[in-house]
Design an enzyme around this catalytic site. Structure first.
Site, PDB file in Angstrom:
ATOM      1  CG  HIS A   1      -0.197   0.180   2.508  1.00 34.26           C
ATOM      2  ND1 HIS A   1       0.218  -0.889   3.249  1.00 34.26           N
ATOM      3  CD2 HIS A   1       0.227   1.273   3.170  1.00 34.26           C
ATOM      4  CE1 HIS A   1       0.867  -0.448   4.304  1.00 34.26           C
ATOM      5  NE2 HIS A   1       0.893   0.857   4.288  1.00 34.26           N
TER       6      HIS A   1
HETATM    7  C1  UD1 Z   1      -1.083   5.497   6.039  1.00 34.32           C
HETATM    8  C2  UD1 Z   1       0.335   5.914   6.456  1.00 34.32           C
HETATM    9  C3  UD1 Z   1       1.262   4.711   6.275  1.00 34.32           C
HETATM   10  C4  UD1 Z   1       0.733   3.479   7.004  1.00 34.32           C
HETATM   11  C5  UD1 Z   1      -0.674   3.204   6.474  1.00 34.32           C
HETATM   12  C6  UD1 Z   1      -1.290   1.979   7.118  1.00 34.32           C
HETATM   13  C7  UD1 Z   1       0.927   8.280   6.012  1.00 34.32           C
HETATM   14  C8  UD1 Z   1       1.726   9.182   5.154  1.00 34.32           C
HETATM   15  N1  UD1 Z   1       0.865   6.983   5.616  1.00 34.32           N
HETATM   16  O1  UD1 Z   1      -1.045   5.214   4.648  1.00 34.32           O
HETATM   17  O2  UD1 Z   1       2.535   5.028   6.818  1.00 34.32           O
HETATM   18  O3  UD1 Z   1       1.560   2.376   6.709  1.00 34.32           O
HETATM   19  O4  UD1 Z   1      -1.482   4.361   6.763  1.00 34.32           O
HETATM   20  O5  UD1 Z   1      -2.447   1.590   6.462  1.00 34.32           O
HETATM   21  O6  UD1 Z   1       0.390   8.724   7.015  1.00 34.32           O
HETATM   22  N2  UD1 Z   1      -8.377   5.296   2.351  1.00 34.32           N
HETATM   23  C9  UD1 Z   1      -9.615   4.720   2.404  1.00 34.32           C
HETATM   24  N3  UD1 Z   1     -10.157   4.496   3.638  1.00 34.32           N
HETATM   25  C10 UD1 Z   1      -9.532   4.841   4.799  1.00 34.32           C
HETATM   26  C11 UD1 Z   1      -8.277   5.460   4.720  1.00 34.32           C
HETATM   27  C12 UD1 Z   1      -7.711   5.663   3.477  1.00 34.32           C
HETATM   28  O7  UD1 Z   1     -10.225   4.396   1.401  1.00 34.32           O
HETATM   29  O8  UD1 Z   1     -10.092   4.592   5.881  1.00 34.32           O
HETATM   30  C13 UD1 Z   1      -7.762   5.512   1.001  1.00 34.32           C
HETATM   31  C14 UD1 Z   1      -8.064   6.866   0.437  1.00 34.32           C
HETATM   32  O9  UD1 Z   1      -8.154   6.766  -0.948  1.00 34.32           O
HETATM   33  C15 UD1 Z   1      -6.833   7.666   0.783  1.00 34.32           C
HETATM   34  C16 UD1 Z   1      -5.746   6.617   0.654  1.00 34.32           C
HETATM   35  O10 UD1 Z   1      -6.356   5.403   1.114  1.00 34.32           O
HETATM   36  O11 UD1 Z   1      -6.658   8.766  -0.024  1.00 34.32           O
HETATM   37  C17 UD1 Z   1      -4.520   6.900   1.458  1.00 34.32           C
HETATM   38  O12 UD1 Z   1      -4.869   7.042   2.839  1.00 34.32           O
HETATM   39  P1  UD1 Z   1      -3.867   7.729   3.865  1.00 34.32           P
HETATM   40  O13 UD1 Z   1      -4.407   7.635   5.234  1.00 34.32           O
HETATM   41  O14 UD1 Z   1      -3.522   9.090   3.363  1.00 34.32           O
HETATM   42  O15 UD1 Z   1      -2.560   6.873   3.726  1.00 34.32           O
HETATM   43  P2  UD1 Z   1      -2.356   5.271   3.788  1.00 34.32           P
HETATM   44  O16 UD1 Z   1      -1.993   4.792   2.431  1.00 34.32           O
HETATM   45  O17 UD1 Z   1      -3.489   4.565   4.455  1.00 34.32           O
END
Ligand code: UD1
Length: 359
Positions: free
Chosen positions: A207
């Protein structure tokens, strides 16, 4: 005696796991009172509430609902909303975990309000500032007051930056959940037959932004998974699922060799990791869990902060490169050496003791 008020800040899946372990240790303290604040960075049931239920984490008193956005906007929303909570609660100390946007934002908030900040998982470095987590690691360690580092490498990294005071080598906090809970991750047969697997398998997670924001990298990883000699169990993070759709890579995900699942819970994931032939991952959490379970892993990132696991031969770095992944997959061996370099599963009580003494 008045108890000291601690605010633990969480927001993303790996932090729920670490908070579960530390909250248990803190609830045994007669000197500390814990409030949990959820940034709302992760909001899907399978990434957030499901973990609170499964790991019996106390319900957060506040949820800041920052949701998904660009990194700067996530951090900005957090700063605006958290300030009000700090004004109301007036905590004696903040606890932050790891290296997400939530971690860095909370550390900045505490430092700006002169509230001591304790960083759990301090000192780790990937030495690549294009990795968002690396920037968060650097920000957090620059402003925090107590450094709980899981490894000797973490301690040395801090020392190299001139940080030697208030550094505590505690081992890794997520291992606290694994030690002593073996019965929760041993029942594999039912899970395997539900998926129609009757032989060895590979377990994969992916991811990180370096892969999911780049079509070529994601395609390389998926092609490797589709060609490995073993079926690949792959719980797909929502970010990865969206990237696969955006880049039109669904046909590779649907290949016979890949068993794509929705995100799964903590114990199910441990069960799969423990018994896999090997792991393919870009997740720091899964890398160290694999090491704990003595399952070899191939790292999809170009580097890792869990240096010890690579030095002992348990993990090999492939990067998002099909040929390298397939090559390493054919040469998997179980190393003789396992020094338990990530700790002994008693990290939480060490952290609580240090905080009690500090306050
Ligand atoms: C975040 C952390 C990463 C950690 C990961 C665990 C940062 C920079 N990254 O990454 O270090 O390993 O969490 O999972 O903080 N999304 C959903 N549902 C949710 C949350 C996110 O659909 O509940 C999708 C959205 O499209 C969003 C994307 O995932 O834009 C990225 O989410 P984000 O929380 O920004 O980063 P992660 O990839 O989850």
């Amino acid at each position: 005696m008045n108890k000291k008020k601690i605010i633990t800040v969480v927001g993303a899946r790996p932090q729920f796991i670490k908070a579960a372990a530390l909250s248990r240790a803190m609830s045994a303290s007669s000197k500390l009172d814990e409030i949990i604040v959820h940034s709302g960075q992760h909001y899907d049931y399978k990434l957030s509430e499901g973990f609170f239920k499964e790991l019996q984490i106390p319900t957060p008193k506040y949820n800041l609902d920052i949701g998904s956005a660009t990194h700067n906007i996530q951090i900005a929303h957090f700063l605006l909303r958290f300030e009000e909570i700090l004004n109301v609660e007036k905590p004696d100390l903040l606890i932050v975990f790891g290296d997400t946007n939530t971690t860095a934002a909370a550390a900045i908030s505490g430092a700006k309000k002169n509230i001591p900040v304790a960083h759990v998982e301090a000192g780790l470095r990937e030495f690549d500032k294009s990795v968002p987590e690396e920037v968060n690691k650097l920000i957090t360690d620059a402003v925090c007051d107590l450094y709980f580092t899981p490894t000797e490498t973490g301690r040395l990294n801090l020392a190299a930056q001139g940080i030697r005071e208030n550094v505590f080598l505690t081992g890794d906090i997520s291992l606290d959940l694994l030690v002593g809970n073996q019965t929760r991750y041993q029942n594999l047969e039912g899970l395997k037959s539900d998926l129609g697997i009757h032989e060895d398998y590979v377990y994969m997670t992916c991811h990180r932004e370096m892969i999911t924001s780049d079509k070529h990298n994601l395609e390389q990883v998926l092609i490797a998974a589709s060609k490995l000699d073993y079926p690949v169990i792959f719980p797909v993070h929502p970010r990865t699922r969206k990237a696969i759709a955006r880049f039109g890579l669904e046909s590779i995900l649907e290949s016979d060799n890949i068993i794509a699942l929705e995100p799964i819970g903590f114990w199910k994931s441990q069960t799969f990791i423990r018994s896999a032939k090997f792991i393919l991952t870009d997740s720091g959490g899964v890398i160290k869990e694999a090491y704990f379970h003595r399952t070899p892993a191939i790292i999809l990132d170009k580097q890792t902060e869990w240096v010890e696991t690579v030095n002992e031969g348990w993990n090999k770095i492939a990067g998002p490169n099909t040929e390298k992944i397939l090559d390493l997959g054919r040469k998997i061996i179980i190393p003789d050496n396992h020094s338990s370099a990530l700790g002994d599963g008693n990290c939480g009580s060490r952290i609580v003791k240090v905080i009690e003494d500090y306050l």
